[in-house]
Design an enzyme around this catalytic site. Structure first.
Site, PDB file in Angstrom:
ATOM      1  N   HIS A  46       0.839  -1.211   0.000  1.00  0.00           N
ATOM      2  CA  HIS A  46       0.000   0.000   0.000  1.00  0.00           C
ATOM      3  C   HIS A  46       0.866   1.250   0.000  1.00  0.00           C
ATOM      4  O   HIS A  46       1.824   1.362   0.754  1.00  0.00           O
ATOM      5  CB  HIS A  46      -1.041  -0.019   1.115  1.00  0.00           C
ATOM      6  CG  HIS A  46      -0.497   0.012   2.521  1.00  0.00           C
ATOM      7  ND1 HIS A  46      -0.195   1.187   3.173  1.00  0.00           N
ATOM      8  CD2 HIS A  46      -0.244  -0.984   3.403  1.00  0.00           C
ATOM      9  CE1 HIS A  46       0.222   0.912   4.402  1.00  0.00           C
ATOM     10  NE2 HIS A  46       0.218  -0.394   4.559  1.00  0.00           N
ATOM     11  N   ASP A  85       6.210   1.041   6.521  1.00  0.00           N
ATOM     12  CA  ASP A  85       4.769   0.782   6.389  1.00  0.00           C
ATOM     13  C   ASP A  85       4.153   1.858   5.510  1.00  0.00           C
ATOM     14  O   ASP A  85       3.738   2.889   6.011  1.00  0.00           O
ATOM     15  CB  ASP A  85       4.123   0.759   7.773  1.00  0.00           C
ATOM     16  CG  ASP A  85       2.674   0.310   7.722  1.00  0.00           C
ATOM     17  OD1 ASP A  85       2.260  -0.230   6.694  1.00  0.00           O
ATOM     18  OD2 ASP A  85       1.963   0.521   8.714  1.00  0.00           O
ATOM     19  N   GLU A 100      -4.982   1.889   2.572  1.00  0.00           N
ATOM     20  CA  GLU A 100      -5.019   0.703   3.427  1.00  0.00           C
ATOM     21  C   GLU A 100      -5.188   1.096   4.885  1.00  0.00           C
ATOM     22  O   GLU A 100      -5.883   0.437   5.646  1.00  0.00           O
ATOM     23  CB  GLU A 100      -3.728  -0.121   3.251  1.00  0.00           C
ATOM     24  CG  GLU A 100      -3.751  -1.467   3.941  1.00  0.00           C
ATOM     25  CD  GLU A 100      -3.264  -1.463   5.377  1.00  0.00           C
ATOM     26  OE1 GLU A 100      -3.448  -2.456   6.072  1.00  0.00           O
ATOM     27  OE2 GLU A 100      -2.700  -0.440   5.826  1.00  0.00           O
ATOM     28  N   GLU A 101      -4.540   2.209   5.274  1.00  0.00           N
ATOM     29  CA  GLU A 101      -4.457   2.533   6.705  1.00  0.00           C
ATOM     30  C   GLU A 101      -5.784   2.978   7.316  1.00  0.00           C
ATOM     31  O   GLU A 101      -6.057   2.663   8.462  1.00  0.00           O
ATOM     32  CB  GLU A 101      -3.393   3.623   6.934  1.00  0.00           C
ATOM     33  CG  GLU A 101      -1.972   3.173   6.606  1.00  0.00           C
ATOM     34  CD  GLU A 101      -1.421   2.115   7.567  1.00  0.00           C
ATOM     35  OE1 GLU A 101      -2.180   1.614   8.410  1.00  0.00           O
ATOM     36  OE2 GLU A 101      -0.225   1.803   7.444  1.00  0.00           O
ATOM     37  N   ASP A 148       3.363  -6.300   3.376  1.00  0.00           N
ATOM     38  CA  ASP A 148       3.021  -5.215   4.303  1.00  0.00           C
ATOM     39  C   ASP A 148       3.473  -5.583   5.718  1.00  0.00           C
ATOM     40  O   ASP A 148       2.824  -5.221   6.687  1.00  0.00           O
ATOM     41  CB  ASP A 148       1.501  -4.950   4.257  1.00  0.00           C
ATOM     42  CG  ASP A 148       1.106  -3.729   5.060  1.00  0.00           C
ATOM     43  OD1 ASP A 148       1.992  -2.879   5.342  1.00  0.00           O
ATOM     44  OD2 ASP A 148      -0.073  -3.615   5.428  1.00  0.00           O
ATOM     45  N   HIS A 198       3.826   3.082  12.346  1.00  0.00           N
ATOM     46  CA  HIS A 198       2.881   4.177  12.628  1.00  0.00           C
ATOM     47  C   HIS A 198       3.468   5.250  13.552  1.00  0.00           C
ATOM     48  O   HIS A 198       2.726   5.868  14.310  1.00  0.00           O
ATOM     49  CB  HIS A 198       1.584   3.640  13.252  1.00  0.00           C
ATOM     50  CG  HIS A 198       0.808   2.713  12.366  1.00  0.00           C
ATOM     51  ND1 HIS A 198      -0.401   2.181  12.713  1.00  0.00           N
ATOM     52  CD2 HIS A 198       1.063   2.240  11.112  1.00  0.00           C
ATOM     53  CE1 HIS A 198      -0.851   1.400  11.730  1.00  0.00           C
ATOM     54  NE2 HIS A 198       0.032   1.416  10.745  1.00  0.00           N
TER      55      HIS A 198
HETATM   56 ZN    ZN Z   1       0.799  -1.271   6.361  1.00  0.00          ZN
END
Ligand code: ZN
Ligand code: NAG
Ligand code: NAG
Ligand code: NAG
Ligand code: NAG
Ligand code: NAG
Ligand code: NAG
Length: 504
Positions: A325, A337, A371-372, A396, A467
């Site tokens: 993603h 990520d 995606e998030e 991912d 994140h």
């Molecule tokens: Zn991810």
């Protein structure tokens, strides 16, 4: 025993002759003459014997040796046309270095993090599209996807009592804001589980509830980020804080999506969560001030999935997909990520093209969007393309040392067939095939009956950075990324050249 030896050396006539001789007369003399005769016979027939030996050697060389070698080698090539030899070319090429690391460095430097609805995300998607065209991929295009448009704005928090301390926070994606100029100020109730909150729900009314749940594994602990704020709101809390979903911390909070609630919600660091727990254990009254401007804008933003193909020779309408993603949270650089995941997937497809390998099925790289905080990219992709997808791999879970692939929605027979193919990756250390999760962007495909897999990697430190502001290019390693490229490219060609349908 001896007779049979004579028989084989002397031949039938000699034996017959021998048997006619009286055995008791001068046996020594007799055997001498036999030997002499054998020598003569050998001399006259040596050409025949040599020819026989040469023929036997030739048979061994031309039939036995190749059969032994091929019965070993063709184990995978019977399953998938030239899977093993293409894999060797791919691994050799990746060992010389790929573009994966330089491309993630470029993308992160030029565009930064890439939250759904942001200009940065669309700029990055346009850049990927142009680069895919430069790579010579076919059918390079974007497909529009409506995505949620959450913005963080400014935010801060601090402990006011029993003493002042600035808190490092990150609002949770989807959270509402604190409305007033002064934010929300309130007493804190620390709980360690949903049960603990239920048992103390009377104490939660009018308070800021902090979920201080120590990380065990992501799937278990992330429940508190996703559903904690809803539970706190139900208990009458005025705001919710969540201990970051991470096993280790250098004072960095981790954001992530949360279910929409009527109270603002933010992540605190592991250190600050433990501090407030300690204060509560000492019967101290903790007062916190929280200020957040976060909101979900009413308009749906338009983002895009972007993709490119290497067209298959025999079955161009069957597609083997690899992707990651392209969107990220709005902190750090979204390098691990999942910018890195997009880069290794893309590089695997570019490499197959650059090596001149023509797959039997079409191979496609997809950079999914959103995606998030919505997963609308994966849903939109499945809606349009599930019917043509043969297999789909998402990466991912970081781009560290790869171990193999985890497969979802496949029978034991498929796992077995894939395990046989996977052996070609032993040297890279990524030959493992196991039952696993296909990845968020693959779930809609899997739900539509398409087998999906995900790249398995060494995730030891993945959730240290995930994140958070710590998710930068500095956490990636180019050699490990190249191994991910080798693994994905091998799976792509082995699946694209798979003989027949995957056993269901
Ligand atoms: Zn991810
Ligand atoms: C996006 O939303 C608009 C407006 O609601 C709608 O017309 C359009 O069909 C949607 N696009 C997709 C790809 O869902
Ligand atoms: C909540 O209360 C129940 C019933 O008293 C008790 O069994 C349980 O251990 C408590 N849970 C926690 C986390 O304190
Ligand atoms: C905190 O308060 C409880 C209940 O009043 C008491 O049992 C406990 O000893 C106190 N702890 C400390 C460290 O003062
Ligand atoms: C808070 O969010 C609402 C929408 O939910 C918005 O109207 C308002 O402007 C936001 N306030 C601040 C201070 O950002
Ligand atoms: C797959 O579905 C899309 C969208 O519904 C459609 O346009 C396409 O023709 C279908 N392809 C096949 C091979 O059925
Ligand atoms: C996984 O990565 C960590 C560092 O993140 C390293 O210490 C560990 O040795 C690696 N594990 C394996 C099995 O390679």
């Amino acid at each position: 025993m001896i007779d049979s030896v004579k028989y084989s050396i002397l031949g039938e006539q000699e034996i017959e002759h021998n048997l006619l001789l009286p055995q008791h007369i001068n046996p020594n003399k007799h055997s001498e003459s036999l030997f002499e005769r054998a020598k003569k016979k050998w001399k006259s027939n040596w050409r025949c014997y040599t020819l026989l030996i040469v023929v036997v050697l030739l048979l061994v060389a031309t039939i036995v040796i190749p059969v032994v070698i091929l019965s070993h080698r063709n184990k995978t090539d019977n399953l998938s046309y030239k899977c093993e030899s293409y894999s060797k070319d791919i691994i050799d090429a990746t060992m010389k270095g790929t573009l994966a690391y330089s491309r993630i460095a470029t993308m992160c430097a030029l565009f930064g993090n890439r939250l759904s609805g942001s200009t940065a995300l669309e700029n990055a998607i346009n850049w990927v599209e142009q680069e895919m065209i430069t790579d010579g991929l076919a059918n390079v295009h974007k497909e529009p996807v409506n995505v949620t448009h959450w913005v963080r704005g400014n935010e801060y928090a601090s402990i006011q009592s029993p003493y002042f301390k600035k808190l490092n926070i990150l609002g949770l994606g989807g959270s509402i804001n604190t409305t007033s100029q002064d934010g929300i100020t309130g007493e804190v109730l620390v709980v360690t589980s949903f049960d603990d909150l239920t048992n103390n729900s009377a104490l939660a009314v009018g308070k800021i509830v902090l979920f201080n749940v120590v990380f065990t594994d992501y799937g278990t602990t992330v429940q508190y980020r996703v559903n904690g704020p809803t539970a706190a709101a139900k208990a009458g809390a005025i705001a919710c804080l969540v201990r970051s979903i991470a096993p280790y911390s250098l004072g960095n909070p981790h954001t992530g999506g949360t279910a929409t609630t009527t109270i603002p919600a933010a992540a605190v660091t592991l250190e600050d969560a433990d501090l407030m727990q300690g204060l509560q254990n000492l019967n101290q009254t903790i007062v916190v001030n929280l200020y957040m401007e976060a909101q979900t804008l009413p308009d749906k933003a338009v983002s895009h999935n972007v993709m490119g193909d290497v067209i298959g020779s025999d079955l161009p309408d069957e597609v083997v997909v690899v992707g990651g993603h392209i969107d990220s949270w709005d902190v750090g650089q979204g390098a691990m990520d999942d910018g890195g995941g997009v880069m290794v997937a893309w590089e695997a497809v570019r490499l197959i093209k650059a090596l001149g390998i023509v797959p039997r099925r079409t191979i496609r790289v997809v950079a999914w969007t959103n995606e998030e905080n919505g997963a609308a990219g994966g849903a939109n992709y499945a809606l349009l393309h599930a019917n043509e997808t043969f297999f789909s791999i998402e990466t991912d879970g970081g781009v560290t040392q790869p171990y193999g692939i985890g497969v979802q929605g496949a029978s034991d027979n498929t796992i077995k067939a894939l395990s046989d193919l996977g052996e070609v990756l032993k040297g890279v250390g990524s030959d493992q095939v196991s039952v696993g999760e296909a990845g968020t962007d693959n779930y809609p495909l899997v739900a539509a009956g398409v087998p999906g897999g995900s790249l398995l990697t060494n995730m030891t430190q993945y959730f240290w950075y995930h994140h958070s502001e710590g998710d930068g290019v500095d956490k990636l390693d180019s050699v490990e990324m190249d191994k991910c490229v080798a693994t994905l490219a091998t799976w792509l060609i082995c699946l694209a050249n798979f003989n027949g349908a995957l056993p269901q």
